[in-house]
Design an enzyme around this catalytic site. Sequence first.
Site, PDB file in Angstrom:
ATOM      1  N   SER A 111       3.939  -0.613  -9.462  1.00 44.12           N
ATOM      2  CA  SER A 111       2.705  -1.144 -10.061  1.00 44.12           C
ATOM      3  C   SER A 111       2.574  -0.806 -11.534  1.00 44.12           C
ATOM      4  O   SER A 111       2.508   0.366 -11.907  1.00 44.12           O
ATOM      5  CB  SER A 111       1.463  -0.554  -9.380  1.00 44.12           C
ATOM      6  OG  SER A 111       1.385  -0.955  -8.062  1.00 44.12           O
TER       7      SER A 111
ATOM      8  N   HIS B 136       2.473  -6.735 -10.094  1.00 42.47           N
ATOM      9  CA  HIS B 136       3.862  -6.895  -9.674  1.00 42.47           C
ATOM     10  C   HIS B 136       4.338  -8.292 -10.043  1.00 42.47           C
ATOM     11  O   HIS B 136       3.859  -9.271  -9.486  1.00 42.47           O
ATOM     12  CB  HIS B 136       3.989  -6.691  -8.158  1.00 42.47           C
ATOM     13  CG  HIS B 136       3.811  -5.272  -7.743  1.00 42.47           C
ATOM     14  ND1 HIS B 136       4.843  -4.483  -7.298  1.00 42.47           N
ATOM     15  CD2 HIS B 136       2.718  -4.498  -7.718  1.00 42.47           C
ATOM     16  CE1 HIS B 136       4.392  -3.277  -7.024  1.00 42.47           C
ATOM     17  NE2 HIS B 136       3.093  -3.264  -7.259  1.00 42.47           N
TER      18      HIS B 136
ATOM     19  N   HIS C 105       4.951  -4.556  -0.129  1.00 46.88           N
ATOM     20  CA  HIS C 105       4.437  -3.376   0.558  1.00 46.88           C
ATOM     21  C   HIS C 105       4.154  -3.706   2.025  1.00 46.88           C
ATOM     22  O   HIS C 105       3.874  -4.860   2.368  1.00 46.88           O
ATOM     23  CB  HIS C 105       3.117  -2.915  -0.078  1.00 46.88           C
ATOM     24  CG  HIS C 105       3.217  -2.622  -1.543  1.00 46.88           C
ATOM     25  ND1 HIS C 105       3.181  -3.614  -2.494  1.00 46.88           N
ATOM     26  CD2 HIS C 105       3.366  -1.459  -2.211  1.00 46.88           C
ATOM     27  CE1 HIS C 105       3.304  -3.065  -3.691  1.00 46.88           C
ATOM     28  NE2 HIS C 105       3.421  -1.764  -3.553  1.00 46.88           N
TER      29      HIS C 105
ATOM     30  N   TYR D 204       1.443  -2.947   3.454  1.00 48.17           N
ATOM     31  CA  TYR D 204       0.030  -3.361   3.566  1.00 48.17           C
ATOM     32  C   TYR D 204      -0.174  -4.843   3.298  1.00 48.17           C
ATOM     33  O   TYR D 204      -1.235  -5.397   3.579  1.00 48.17           O
ATOM     34  CB  TYR D 204      -0.889  -2.501   2.678  1.00 48.17           C
ATOM     35  CG  TYR D 204      -0.668  -2.618   1.185  1.00 48.17           C
ATOM     36  CD1 TYR D 204      -0.984  -3.773   0.486  1.00 48.17           C
ATOM     37  CD2 TYR D 204      -0.139  -1.557   0.474  1.00 48.17           C
ATOM     38  CE1 TYR D 204      -0.782  -3.878  -0.876  1.00 48.17           C
ATOM     39  CE2 TYR D 204       0.067  -1.642  -0.900  1.00 48.17           C
ATOM     40  CZ  TYR D 204      -0.253  -2.807  -1.569  1.00 48.17           C
ATOM     41  OH  TYR D 204      -0.043  -2.919  -2.915  1.00 48.17           O
ATOM     42  N   GLU D 205       0.847  -5.495   2.741  1.00 45.07           N
ATOM     43  CA  GLU D 205       0.742  -6.944   2.536  1.00 45.07           C
ATOM     44  C   GLU D 205       1.028  -7.693   3.840  1.00 45.07           C
ATOM     45  O   GLU D 205       0.921  -8.920   3.884  1.00 45.07           O
ATOM     46  CB  GLU D 205       1.723  -7.394   1.450  1.00 45.07           C
ATOM     47  CG  GLU D 205       1.385  -6.840   0.076  1.00 45.07           C
ATOM     48  CD  GLU D 205       2.426  -7.194  -0.972  1.00 45.07           C
ATOM     49  OE1 GLU D 205       2.436  -8.335  -1.437  1.00 45.07           O
ATOM     50  OE2 GLU D 205       3.244  -6.317  -1.314  1.00 45.07           O
TER      51      GLU D 205
ATOM     52  N   ALA E 245       3.492   4.083  -8.557  1.00 39.69           N
ATOM     53  CA  ALA E 245       2.220   4.655  -8.959  1.00 39.69           C
ATOM     54  C   ALA E 245       1.744   5.489  -7.784  1.00 39.69           C
ATOM     55  O   ALA E 245       1.886   5.073  -6.631  1.00 39.69           O
ATOM     56  CB  ALA E 245       1.221   3.544  -9.255  1.00 39.69           C
TER      57      ALA E 245
ATOM     58  N   MET F 248       1.651   4.211  -1.347  1.00 38.03           N
ATOM     59  CA  MET F 248       1.741   3.224  -0.256  1.00 38.03           C
ATOM     60  C   MET F 248       3.067   2.475  -0.272  1.00 38.03           C
ATOM     61  O   MET F 248       3.153   1.361   0.245  1.00 38.03           O
ATOM     62  CB  MET F 248       0.590   2.225  -0.371  1.00 38.03           C
ATOM     63  CG  MET F 248      -0.797   2.855  -0.466  1.00 38.03           C
ATOM     64  SD  MET F 248      -2.047   1.603  -0.822  1.00 38.03           S
ATOM     65  CE  MET F 248      -3.477   2.637  -1.157  1.00 38.03           C
ATOM     66  N   SER F 249       4.072   3.064  -0.895  1.00 34.33           N
ATOM     67  CA  SER F 249       5.343   2.320  -1.016  1.00 34.33           C
ATOM     68  C   SER F 249       6.520   3.260  -0.800  1.00 34.33           C
ATOM     69  O   SER F 249       6.399   4.298  -0.152  1.00 34.33           O
ATOM     70  CB  SER F 249       5.421   1.684  -2.410  1.00 34.33           C
ATOM     71  OG  SER F 249       5.494   2.687  -3.414  1.00 34.33           O
TER      72      SER F 249
ATOM     73  N   ASN G 185      -3.768   8.307 -10.979  1.00 36.75           N
ATOM     74  CA  ASN G 185      -5.131   8.800 -10.723  1.00 36.75           C
ATOM     75  C   ASN G 185      -5.012  10.072  -9.913  1.00 36.75           C
ATOM     76  O   ASN G 185      -4.018  10.279  -9.219  1.00 36.75           O
ATOM     77  CB  ASN G 185      -5.918   7.755  -9.908  1.00 36.75           C
ATOM     78  CG  ASN G 185      -5.206   7.395  -8.622  1.00 36.75           C
ATOM     79  OD1 ASN G 185      -4.247   6.616  -8.631  1.00 36.75           O
ATOM     80  ND2 ASN G 185      -5.622   7.994  -7.523  1.00 36.75           N
TER      81      ASN G 185
ATOM     82  N   HIS H  88      -8.105   0.113  -8.394  1.00 34.67           N
ATOM     83  CA  HIS H  88      -6.760  -0.344  -8.766  1.00 34.67           C
ATOM     84  C   HIS H  88      -6.630  -0.555 -10.269  1.00 34.67           C
ATOM     85  O   HIS H  88      -5.552  -0.382 -10.830  1.00 34.67           O
ATOM     86  CB  HIS H  88      -6.409  -1.622  -7.994  1.00 34.67           C
ATOM     87  CG  HIS H  88      -4.984  -2.055  -8.162  1.00 34.67           C
ATOM     88  ND1 HIS H  88      -3.913  -1.227  -7.862  1.00 34.67           N
ATOM     89  CD2 HIS H  88      -4.439  -3.204  -8.603  1.00 34.67           C
ATOM     90  CE1 HIS H  88      -2.782  -1.864  -8.121  1.00 34.67           C
ATOM     91  NE2 HIS H  88      -3.069  -3.071  -8.573  1.00 34.67           N
TER      92      HIS H  88
HETATM   93  N1  HPA Z   1      -3.454   6.690  -3.085  1.00 36.00           N
HETATM   94  C1  HPA Z   1      -2.514   5.882  -2.569  1.00 36.00           C
HETATM   95  N2  HPA Z   1      -1.747   5.105  -3.303  1.00 36.00           N
HETATM   96  C2  HPA Z   1      -1.913   5.149  -4.634  1.00 36.00           C
HETATM   97  C3  HPA Z   1      -2.870   5.962  -5.243  1.00 36.00           C
HETATM   98  C4  HPA Z   1      -3.676   6.781  -4.413  1.00 36.00           C
HETATM   99  O1  HPA Z   1      -4.540   7.544  -4.883  1.00 36.00           O
HETATM  100  N3  HPA Z   1      -2.755   5.751  -6.579  1.00 36.00           N
HETATM  101  C5  HPA Z   1      -1.775   4.839  -6.768  1.00 36.00           C
HETATM  102  N4  HPA Z   1      -1.244   4.470  -5.592  1.00 36.00           N
END
Ligand code: HPA
Length: 283
Positions: A31, A62, A84, A86-87, A114, A212-213, A236, A248
């Site tokens: 990302s 992406h 991902h 989640y998609e 990320a 998440m990847s 973050n 996001h």
């Molecule tokens: N959690 C999960 N996935 C992420 C985060 C997060 O805080 N930041 C970027 N991808």
Amino acid sequence: MTDTFTRVEYASTFLLEQTVLRPKIGLVLGSGLGAFADAMSEAVRVPYSQVPSFPQSTAIGHAGQMVIGKCGDIPVAAMQGRVHLYEGYSAEQVAFPVRVLGRMGIRALIVTNAAGGINTKYTQGALVVISDHINLQGQNPLVGGNDEHFGPRFPDMTQAYCKPYREMAMRAAQRLGKTLHEGVYAGLLGPSYETPAEIRYLRAIGADLVGMSTIAEVTAARHMGIRVLGISCVTNMAAGILNQPLNHQEVLDTAERVKGDFVALLRAVLGDMAKDVDADGVK
Ligand code: HPA
């Protein structure tokens, strides 16, 4: 339906037909981290929509294309964007592009992502070399019949993230005068961010980063004997650490802010990795 190996061979042949380059190193750019591929020379850019059997990425940030070109004098194949779980894709579909890179001939893979920072030594924008991962996605790309063309039924994951590559990354950061941390990445399914209680749980089980990847891609790469370097950008601090909600846009903004350092680190470490791949060093 055609089996996975045949579809992988088909896609890798298709991609190799687009260029005279024969990359030995692949990259997966997460990302907001696609900038590396923008600066490649002699590049061909192939949208995933044109590659047979490739899953299409739907996430914001992406681009969804394979860029085959040179970084300095090193031929590389970079995925600008990934898909991902989640998609709605299966772990096997998520891992498919890495399988293709493997059959194109890459021997080393740099995966980037990320991530949320769980370790409070990190700050927003920190870069972290992944030392290991915890798969909490409830899925694995190797589920189902094993195809020995790719690798063994029960691949070893003791050194999922190659120690010599991690050391190369640390030395590269030192040369650049940049701080580089090391940490354990916990992969969750998403797409909702974690609750503060989940983050406390992840810290208790030894995670420094959450995302998440990455897990499915690295698992498939190790199955194929490809050595892996993983780098997270802490976009973050994880949920509940700071007194603010997650979004996001913040992830994309932080990735944008650190992209200069990030690209410099990738460039610096690639040179050392290329030497190792040429010497076909450590397994
Ligand atoms: N959690 C999960 N996935 C992420 C985060 C997060 O805080 N930041 C970027 N991808």
